[in-house]
Design a protein around this motif. Sequence first.
Motif, PDB file in Angstrom:
ATOM      1  N   GLU A 117      -8.543 -11.283 -17.014  1.00 17.77           N
ATOM      2  CA  GLU A 117      -7.287 -12.252 -16.065  1.00 17.77           C
ATOM      3  C   GLU A 117      -6.328 -11.227 -15.757  1.00 17.77           C
ATOM      4  N   ALA A 118      -5.981 -10.080 -16.430  1.00 18.99           N
ATOM      5  CA  ALA A 118      -5.049  -9.265 -16.191  1.00 18.99           C
ATOM      6  C   ALA A 118      -5.565  -8.503 -14.961  1.00 18.99           C
ATOM      7  N   LYS A 119      -6.866  -8.105 -14.898  1.00 16.33           N
ATOM      8  CA  LYS A 119      -7.260  -7.330 -13.935  1.00 16.33           C
ATOM      9  C   LYS A 119      -7.473  -8.338 -12.282  1.00 16.33           C
ATOM     10  N   LEU A 120      -7.677  -9.530 -12.678  1.00 15.79           N
ATOM     11  CA  LEU A 120      -7.596 -10.567 -11.322  1.00 15.79           C
ATOM     12  C   LEU A 120      -6.233 -10.579 -11.095  1.00 15.79           C
ATOM     13  N   LYS A 121      -5.216 -10.636 -11.710  1.00 18.23           N
ATOM     14  CA  LYS A 121      -3.742 -10.969 -11.378  1.00 18.23           C
ATOM     15  C   LYS A 121      -3.445  -9.702 -10.458  1.00 18.23           C
ATOM     16  N   LYS A 122      -3.941  -8.513 -11.017  1.00 17.60           N
ATOM     17  CA  LYS A 122      -3.571  -7.133 -10.508  1.00 17.60           C
ATOM     18  C   LYS A 122      -4.020  -7.000  -9.010  1.00 17.60           C
ATOM     19  N   THR A 123      -5.445  -7.308  -9.141  1.00 15.99           N
ATOM     20  CA  THR A 123      -6.056  -7.343  -7.684  1.00 15.99           C
ATOM     21  C   THR A 123      -5.400  -8.477  -6.675  1.00 15.99           C
ATOM     22  N   GLU A 124      -4.940  -9.504  -7.315  1.00 13.42           N
ATOM     23  CA  GLU A 124      -4.306 -10.396  -6.414  1.00 13.42           C
ATOM     24  C   GLU A 124      -3.117  -9.972  -5.757  1.00 13.42           C
ATOM     25  N   SER A 125      -2.130  -9.367  -6.862  1.00 14.15           N
ATOM     26  CA  SER A 125      -1.001  -8.728  -6.290  1.00 14.15           C
ATOM     27  C   SER A 125      -1.232  -7.626  -5.256  1.00 14.15           C
ATOM     28  N   ASP A 126      -2.463  -6.521  -5.731  1.00 15.28           N
ATOM     29  CA  ASP A 126      -2.621  -5.643  -4.767  1.00 15.28           C
ATOM     30  C   ASP A 126      -2.914  -6.224  -3.336  1.00 15.28           C
ATOM     31  N   LEU A 127      -3.606  -7.416  -3.281  1.00 11.72           N
ATOM     32  CA  LEU A 127      -4.021  -8.055  -1.925  1.00 11.72           C
ATOM     33  C   LEU A 127      -2.873  -8.402  -1.241  1.00 11.72           C
ATOM     34  N   LYS A 128      -1.919  -9.341  -1.867  1.00  9.01           N
ATOM     35  CA  LYS A 128      -0.873  -9.836  -1.283  1.00  9.01           C
ATOM     36  C   LYS A 128       0.053  -8.774  -0.594  1.00  9.01           C
ATOM     37  N   GLU A 129       0.145  -7.513  -1.455  1.00  8.70           N
ATOM     38  CA  GLU A 129       0.885  -6.359  -1.114  1.00  8.70           C
ATOM     39  C   GLU A 129       0.124  -5.673   0.285  1.00  8.70           C
ATOM     40  N   MET A 130      -1.011  -5.546   0.187  1.00  9.10           N
ATOM     41  CA  MET A 130      -1.803  -5.331   1.292  1.00  9.10           C
ATOM     42  C   MET A 130      -1.392  -6.024   2.670  1.00  9.10           C
ATOM     43  N   GLU A 131      -1.501  -7.450   2.293  1.00  7.29           N
ATOM     44  CA  GLU A 131      -1.368  -8.358   3.478  1.00  7.29           C
ATOM     45  C   GLU A 131       0.042  -8.184   4.128  1.00  7.29           C
ATOM     46  N   GLU A 132       1.202  -8.005   3.196  1.00 12.91           N
ATOM     47  CA  GLU A 132       2.400  -7.811   3.654  1.00 12.91           C
ATOM     48  C   GLU A 132       2.494  -6.405   4.271  1.00 12.91           C
ATOM     49  N   ASP A 133       1.801  -5.363   4.127  1.00 14.49           N
ATOM     50  CA  ASP A 133       1.737  -4.297   4.798  1.00 14.49           C
ATOM     51  C   ASP A 133       1.273  -4.354   6.048  1.00 14.49           C
ATOM     52  N   LEU A 134       0.238  -4.912   6.209  1.00 20.24           N
ATOM     53  CA  LEU A 134      -0.754  -5.191   7.376  1.00 20.24           C
ATOM     54  C   LEU A 134       0.480  -6.305   8.310  1.00 20.24           C
ATOM     55  N   GLY A 135       1.281  -7.115   7.744  1.00 18.78           N
ATOM     56  CA  GLY A 135       2.129  -8.144   8.654  1.00 18.78           C
ATOM     57  C   GLY A 135       1.175  -9.365   8.783  1.00 18.78           C
ATOM     58  N   VAL A 136       0.374  -9.828   7.900  1.00 15.94           N
ATOM     59  CA  VAL A 136      -0.696 -10.933   8.122  1.00 15.94           C
ATOM     60  C   VAL A 136      -0.151 -12.072   7.448  1.00 15.94           C
TER      61      VAL A 136
END
Length: 89
Positions: A70-89
Amino acid sequence: MSKAKQTGALIGSLLIGALAGGVAALLLAPQSGDETIKQLNKKAKKLRKEIDNYASDMSDKAVKVKKDLEAKLKKTESDLKEMEEDLGV
């Protein structure tokens, strides 16, 4: 033969051997039936306790693995949201 099949065959062989040994011990035992029953009950209680301990340990490990996932899943979800924001998607 796969490793799982080899393990299963080994466990099966051990169980059959233990059963055969137990039957032989009962047939050749120099003690009375009551004493044999008491001895078997004592060993059964010990085995039951060991199985309960093993099951408890496995349950504890499963809970830990679940929390880790669960902790790894939350981190992955957070990382994906951060990448999404960086890409402006």
